[in-house]
Design a protein around this motif. Structure first.
Motif, PDB file in Angstrom:
ATOM      1  N   SER A 184      -7.802  -2.756   0.322  1.00  0.00           N
ATOM      2  CA  SER A 184      -6.477  -2.136   0.319  1.00  0.00           C
ATOM      3  C   SER A 184      -6.243  -1.481  -1.037  1.00  0.00           C
ATOM      4  N   VAL A 185      -5.349  -0.500  -1.052  1.00  0.00           N
ATOM      5  CA  VAL A 185      -5.011   0.209  -2.296  1.00  0.00           C
ATOM      6  C   VAL A 185      -3.630  -0.266  -2.739  1.00  0.00           C
ATOM      7  N   ILE A 186      -3.588  -1.372  -3.464  1.00  0.00           N
ATOM      8  CA  ILE A 186      -2.309  -1.902  -3.932  1.00  0.00           C
ATOM      9  C   ILE A 186      -2.073  -1.597  -5.411  1.00  0.00           C
ATOM     10  N   ASP A 187      -3.103  -1.115  -6.092  1.00  0.00           N
ATOM     11  CA  ASP A 187      -2.964  -0.650  -7.472  1.00  0.00           C
ATOM     12  C   ASP A 187      -2.842   0.869  -7.414  1.00  0.00           C
ATOM     13  N   GLN A 188      -1.774   1.404  -8.000  1.00  0.00           N
ATOM     14  CA  GLN A 188      -1.450   2.806  -7.747  1.00  0.00           C
ATOM     15  C   GLN A 188      -0.908   3.517  -8.975  1.00  0.00           C
ATOM     16  N   PHE A 189      -0.989   4.854  -8.914  1.00  0.00           N
ATOM     17  CA  PHE A 189      -0.296   5.747  -9.839  1.00  0.00           C
ATOM     18  C   PHE A 189       0.678   6.592  -9.026  1.00  0.00           C
ATOM     19  N   ILE A 190       1.945   6.574  -9.415  1.00  0.00           N
ATOM     20  CA  ILE A 190       2.979   7.398  -8.793  1.00  0.00           C
ATOM     21  C   ILE A 190       3.622   8.209  -9.912  1.00  0.00           C
ATOM     22  N   VAL A 191       3.700   9.533  -9.751  1.00  0.00           N
ATOM     23  CA  VAL A 191       4.108  10.399 -10.854  1.00  0.00           C
ATOM     24  C   VAL A 191       5.208  11.354 -10.417  1.00  0.00           C
ATOM     25  N   THR A 192       5.938  11.878 -11.392  1.00  0.00           N
ATOM     26  CA  THR A 192       6.941  12.888 -11.077  1.00  0.00           C
ATOM     27  C   THR A 192       6.266  14.232 -10.821  1.00  0.00           C
ATOM     28  N   GLY A 193       6.938  15.044 -10.014  1.00  0.00           N
ATOM     29  CA  GLY A 193       6.394  16.341  -9.654  1.00  0.00           C
ATOM     30  C   GLY A 193       6.145  17.243 -10.842  1.00  0.00           C
ATOM     31  N   ALA A 194       6.865  17.022 -11.935  1.00  0.00           N
ATOM     32  CA  ALA A 194       6.654  17.822 -13.138  1.00  0.00           C
ATOM     33  C   ALA A 194       5.228  17.718 -13.649  1.00  0.00           C
ATOM     34  N   LEU A 195       4.552  16.597 -13.372  1.00  0.00           N
ATOM     35  CA  LEU A 195       3.164  16.420 -13.773  1.00  0.00           C
ATOM     36  C   LEU A 195       2.185  17.035 -12.776  1.00  0.00           C
ATOM     37  N   MET A 196       2.684  17.419 -11.608  1.00  0.00           N
ATOM     38  CA  MET A 196       1.813  17.913 -10.539  1.00  0.00           C
ATOM     39  C   MET A 196       1.861  19.422 -10.364  1.00  0.00           C
ATOM     40  N   ASN A 197       2.949  20.066 -10.831  1.00  0.00           N
ATOM     41  CA  ASN A 197       3.109  21.485 -10.492  1.00  0.00           C
ATOM     42  C   ASN A 197       2.334  22.435 -11.385  1.00  0.00           C
ATOM     43  N   TYR A 215       5.545  11.456  -6.508  1.00  0.00           N
ATOM     44  CA  TYR A 215       4.365  11.686  -5.673  1.00  0.00           C
ATOM     45  C   TYR A 215       3.352  10.585  -5.951  1.00  0.00           C
ATOM     46  N   ASN A 216       2.761  10.027  -4.872  1.00  0.00           N
ATOM     47  CA  ASN A 216       1.792   8.938  -5.000  1.00  0.00           C
ATOM     48  C   ASN A 216       0.378   9.507  -4.992  1.00  0.00           C
ATOM     49  N   LEU A 217      -0.288   9.422  -6.135  1.00  0.00           N
ATOM     50  CA  LEU A 217      -1.645   9.957  -6.251  1.00  0.00           C
ATOM     51  C   LEU A 217      -2.658   9.200  -5.396  1.00  0.00           C
ATOM     52  N   MET A 218      -2.316   7.986  -4.980  1.00  0.00           N
ATOM     53  CA  MET A 218      -3.246   7.199  -4.170  1.00  0.00           C
ATOM     54  C   MET A 218      -3.076   7.455  -2.676  1.00  0.00           C
ATOM     55  N   TYR A 219      -1.982   8.113  -2.304  1.00  0.00           N
ATOM     56  CA  TYR A 219      -1.720   8.337  -0.879  1.00  0.00           C
ATOM     57  C   TYR A 219      -2.831   9.131  -0.193  1.00  0.00           C
ATOM     58  N   PRO A 220      -3.350  10.205  -0.788  1.00  0.00           N
ATOM     59  CA  PRO A 220      -4.400  10.966  -0.093  1.00  0.00           C
ATOM     60  C   PRO A 220      -5.736  10.238  -0.012  1.00  0.00           C
ATOM     61  N   ILE A 221      -5.963   9.221  -0.856  1.00  0.00           N
ATOM     62  CA  ILE A 221      -7.271   8.552  -0.874  1.00  0.00           C
ATOM     63  C   ILE A 221      -7.194   7.123  -0.338  1.00  0.00           C
ATOM     64  N   ARG A 222      -6.123   6.825   0.394  1.00  0.00           N
ATOM     65  CA  ARG A 222      -5.908   5.439   0.821  1.00  0.00           C
ATOM     66  C   ARG A 222      -6.815   5.005   1.956  1.00  0.00           C
ATOM     67  N   GLU A 235       0.829  -1.203   0.000  1.00  0.00           N
ATOM     68  CA  GLU A 235       0.000   0.000   0.000  1.00  0.00           C
ATOM     69  C   GLU A 235       0.868   1.259   0.000  1.00  0.00           C
ATOM     70  N   PRO A 236       0.259   2.432  -0.250  1.00  0.00           N
ATOM     71  CA  PRO A 236       1.040   3.663  -0.394  1.00  0.00           C
ATOM     72  C   PRO A 236       1.898   4.028   0.801  1.00  0.00           C
ATOM     73  N   GLN A 237       1.519   3.585   1.997  1.00  0.00           N
ATOM     74  CA  GLN A 237       2.259   3.959   3.202  1.00  0.00           C
ATOM     75  C   GLN A 237       3.328   2.934   3.585  1.00  0.00           C
ATOM     76  N   GLU A 238       3.493   1.865   2.809  1.00  0.00           N
ATOM     77  CA  GLU A 238       4.429   0.809   3.193  1.00  0.00           C
ATOM     78  C   GLU A 238       5.849   1.119   2.718  1.00  0.00           C
ATOM     79  N   ASP A 239       6.817   0.415   3.324  1.00  0.00           N
ATOM     80  CA  ASP A 239       8.235   0.757   3.165  1.00  0.00           C
ATOM     81  C   ASP A 239       8.713   0.708   1.724  1.00  0.00           C
ATOM     82  N   SER A 240       8.256  -0.283   0.959  1.00  0.00           N
ATOM     83  CA  SER A 240       8.751  -0.400  -0.409  1.00  0.00           C
ATOM     84  C   SER A 240       8.370   0.816  -1.244  1.00  0.00           C
ATOM     85  N   ILE A 241       7.236   1.427  -0.935  1.00  0.00           N
ATOM     86  CA  ILE A 241       6.780   2.609  -1.671  1.00  0.00           C
ATOM     87  C   ILE A 241       7.435   3.867  -1.110  1.00  0.00           C
TER      88      ILE A 241
END
Length: 368
Positions: free
Chosen positions: A298-311, A278-285, A253-259
């Motif tokens: 559990s939220v094990i399927d995720q989108f993680i993106v670079t900050g360039a896509l978020m700013n 940045y993990n887009l699933m972290y705020p909705i976990r 999940e988004p809060q686990e060590d591997s992520i």
């Protein structure tokens, strides 16, 4: 080695009335008792039409998309007509039809432009999915390579060439120095050009599961995270503004060590740099999920993106700075205890004819 691919013919978009009929049919599957989860996964599903200013990206673990033929090189015996699950042509075609209906429904007014998939057996099942179902008119091209996984399940991608101009793709093997006999899915790296001429890097993952114990298997997921992070760092060292999307079934999940530690994710938006992940699933976990095990979502399927896509300053950004879980009622069922879970193909050994044991996830890119 990076593989170069040729371009294909243009897409024929489905007429709106056909899409409406398909949505109506797939959201009302034959009287099966179903119930939506009692919460919203994220923001309400956006069904507005998209043009060249928008692009929808999807990830879907399609749960054991096997054909019904014996492959002597893999452990596919369970999914044969005389195997333990009595998998046959009729069940296979029902599965294909349901997956196609789901993908069309995720698209809304037009099919998604780019789709990451996992748990597909081979190219044959992808040819069937894109060529002999409702997806046939969408004109999807396939990216696939057989992995060393013992069961023969792979990661793959589908793309619409009118929305995503494929440049290259490469598969990276996952190896474990502490368990050299282990075989698992590769990581798929897709590189393509968007309609606004930005280059997008997509990594599709299916990390080792927790089967055998969470503690015992955690080093494998950490190893996967470190290999993936090294590929990301290589791109960012060339250009800190690189547009990167990591997606897949991470089995953590988004809060686990591997992520958090393995991928070095920064979930503080106020301090996010273009080269951060940045993990887009972290705020909705919380109170949500893409997968249910023992009645726990559990939220094990995720989108993680670079900050360039978020700013928001780049030509390409994430719509609403969020992703969504596609938790439509037709994909969910209710168990004997009253708990909800994904409407899957098998419940234990019993065939129930559903879609998948995972819910799809999606995000929209805004293209300036």
């Amino acid at each position: 080695m990076i593989k170069k691919v040729s371009q294909s013919t243009s897409l024929h978009i489905l007429p709106k009335w056909i899409v409406i009929v398909l949505l109506t049919f797939c959201i009302s599957p034959c009287g099966l008792a179903q119930k939506a989860k009692p919460y919203l996964a994220s923001e309400s599903f956006n069904e507005t039409a998209r043009d060249n200013n928008r692009l929808r990206l999807v990830f879907y673990n399609v749960e054991n998309l096997f054909d019904y033929f014996d492959d002597s090189t893999t452990m596919d015996e369970e999914f044969l007509p005389r195997g333990g699950r009595f998998w046959n042509k009729a069940r296979y075609e029902t599965k294909q039809k349901r997956l196609a209906q789901t993908i069309m429904a995720i698209g809304g007014w037009e099919p998604p432009a780019l789709i990451g998939l996992c748990e597909v057996e081979n190219r044959y099942v992808l040819n069937s999915l894109t060529g002999f179902t409702a997806l046939k008119t969408a004109g999807y091209e396939i990216i696939h390579q057989d992995s060393p996984d013992n069961r023969g399940i792979d990661v793959a991608a589908l793309y619409r060439p009118d929305k995503f101009e494929l440049i290259n793709y490469e598969y990276y093997p996952l190896t474990f120095p502490f368990d050299t006999a282990s075989r698992t899915r590769d990581i798929l790296h897709v590189i393509g050009k968007l309609p606004n001429q930005d280059t997008l890097h997509l990594f599709v993952n299916h990390w080792p599961s927790k089967y055998g114990g969470e503690f015992e298997t955690e080093p494998k997921r950490m190893r996967a995270a470190q290999i993936l992070r090294s590929k990301v760092d290589s791109l960012l060292s060339l250009n800190s503004e690189t547009l990167i999307v990591l997606t897949g079934d991470f089995n953590d999940e988004p809060q686990e060590d591997s992520i958090i530690d393995g991928l070095a994710v920064n979930n503080n938006l106020s301090e996010l740099q273009s080269s951060d992940l940045y993990n887009l699933m972290y705020p909705i976990r919380f109170n949500t999920g893409t997968h249910s095990f023992q009645n726990n979502w559990s939220v094990i399927d995720q989108f993680i993106v670079t900050g360039a896509l978020m700013n928001g300053s780049a030509k390409t950004s994430i719509l609403g700075r969020t992703a969504q879980i596609f938790d439509m009622p037709f994909l969910i069922t209710e168990g004997a205890t009253g708990a909800t879970r994904p409407f899957r193909t098998y419940q234990g050994p019993k065939y129930i004819g559903g879609y998948s044991d995972h819910l799809p996830i999606l995000l929209d890119l805004v293209l300036k």
